[in-house]
Scaffold this motif. Structure first.
Motif, mmCIF file in Angstrom:
data_model
loop_
_atom_site.group_PDB
_atom_site.id
_atom_site.type_symbol
_atom_site.label_atom_id
_atom_site.label_comp_id
_atom_site.label_asym_id
_atom_site.label_seq_id
_atom_site.Cartn_x
_atom_site.Cartn_y
_atom_site.Cartn_z
ATOM 1 N N CYS A 1 1.224 -0.892 -0.161
ATOM 2 C CA CYS A 1 0.266 0.118 0.048
ATOM 3 C C CYS A 1 0.589 1.349 -0.155
ATOM 4 O O CYS A 1 1.958 1.328 1.059
ATOM 5 N N GLY B 1 -6.992 -3.817 -2.137
ATOM 6 C CA GLY B 1 -7.423 -3.458 -1.465
ATOM 7 C C GLY B 1 -6.788 -3.548 -0.184
ATOM 8 O O GLY B 1 -5.361 -5.060 0.050
ATOM 9 N N CYS B 2 -6.464 -3.044 1.163
ATOM 10 C CA CYS B 2 -5.373 -2.233 1.579
ATOM 11 C C CYS B 2 -6.134 -2.701 3.210
ATOM 12 O O CYS B 2 -6.866 -1.774 3.402
ATOM 13 N N TRP C 1 -10.385 -4.812 -7.801
ATOM 14 C CA TRP C 1 -9.621 -3.952 -7.373
ATOM 15 C C TRP C 1 -8.042 -4.721 -6.463
ATOM 16 O O TRP C 1 -8.131 -6.020 -5.983
ATOM 17 N N ARG D 1 -8.544 0.363 4.322
ATOM 18 C CA ARG D 1 -9.025 0.588 3.365
ATOM 19 C C ARG D 1 -9.545 0.854 2.378
ATOM 20 O O ARG D 1 -10.684 1.210 1.875
ATOM 21 N N THR D 2 -7.878 1.271 1.934
ATOM 22 C CA THR D 2 -8.218 1.918 0.702
ATOM 23 C C THR D 2 -8.220 0.834 -0.342
ATOM 24 O O THR D 2 -7.869 -0.569 -0.361
ATOM 25 N N ASP D 3 -8.804 0.797 -1.564
ATOM 26 C CA ASP D 3 -9.040 0.334 -2.750
ATOM 27 C C ASP D 3 -9.090 0.390 -3.778
ATOM 28 O O ASP D 3 -9.277 1.736 -4.011
ATOM 29 N N TYR D 4 -8.043 0.069 -4.328
ATOM 30 C CA TYR D 4 -6.981 0.751 -5.585
ATOM 31 C C TYR D 4 -7.671 0.176 -7.425
ATOM 32 O O TYR D 4 -7.446 -1.289 -6.464
#
Ligand SMILES: [Zn+2]
Length: 213
Positions: free
Chosen positions: A11, A38-39, A36, A43-46
């Protein structure tokens, strides 16, 4: 993006000790086309779109990438100096070298080439090339790559970040590098095994020491 590259991605917000979890929506030939990353920590989704993983923290920012390094036979030199022409493993290219990613992948078909750029360049994820968008250098776990190639031109921060991605026994290739860059290479614990003009090859000879901070 190569499916298994997920194991190495981290992340960009949380740093190199925080891995990402893949939610793949479309996979073709072991390459993620859409999905996606996800971290679990922040909780960020890239998103992964058209095979390109977009790990940018601020996709709206108009970040200009560094000038492309134009050098004759650049892809050939990268493969030759990496020593990985017939090997498996990961080879990372920085933004100034990313334009030869496909050529490198063709010359060394068992390598997976990772290119990290701060802005899209119209390329899609192709065979043997995983394209990552990120302003952070580099959203990848440390000490795991067999080769990293950069064109620092005095950017010591880039040299340090690249050096930290090189595995024990792996190589850091430098193009358009000056004395200040080579000094940073040594400070990062790598040994310069060849240097001529602006080109240099360095190796990480031993296991990296774990820093105190
Ligand atoms: Zn995170």
């Amino acid at each position: 993006m190569f499916f298994q590259l997920t194991d190495l991605l981290t992340c960009p917000r949380c740093g190199p000790t925080h891995g990402l979890i893949l939610l793949a929506q479309q996979v073709k030939d072991r390459r993620v086309q859409r999905g996606w990353l996800g971290c679990p920590h922040c909780r960020t989704d890239y998103p992964v779109t058209d095979g390109v993983a977009d790990l940018r923290l601020d996709p709206a920012a108009d970040r200009q990438p560094g000038p492309l390094l134009e050098e004759e036979d650049l892809a050939l030199k990268i493969v030759a100096l990496s020593g990985l022409a017939e090997e498996r493993g990961y080879l990372l290219l920085d933004e100034r070298l990313a334009h030869v990613a496909d050529a490198v992948a063709r010359l060394a078909p068992d390598l997976e080439v990772i290119s990290v750029k701060p802005a899209p360049d119209g390329f899609r994820g192709g065979r043997g090339v995983s394209r990552i968008l990120s302003e952070v250098r580099f959203p990848l776990v440390e000490y795991r790559l067999r080769a990293v190639a950069i064109a620092p031109a005095g950017d010591q921060e880039l040299v340090a970040a690249a050096a930290r991605r090189v595995a024990a026994g792996g190589r850091l290739l430098l193009f358009d590098a000056g004395d200040v860059d080579l000094k940073e290479v040594k400070a990062s614990g790598l040994v310069i095994v060849a240097a001529e003009g602006g080109t240099a090859v360095a190796e990480r000879k031993i296991e990296p020491k774990v820093g105190l901070g």
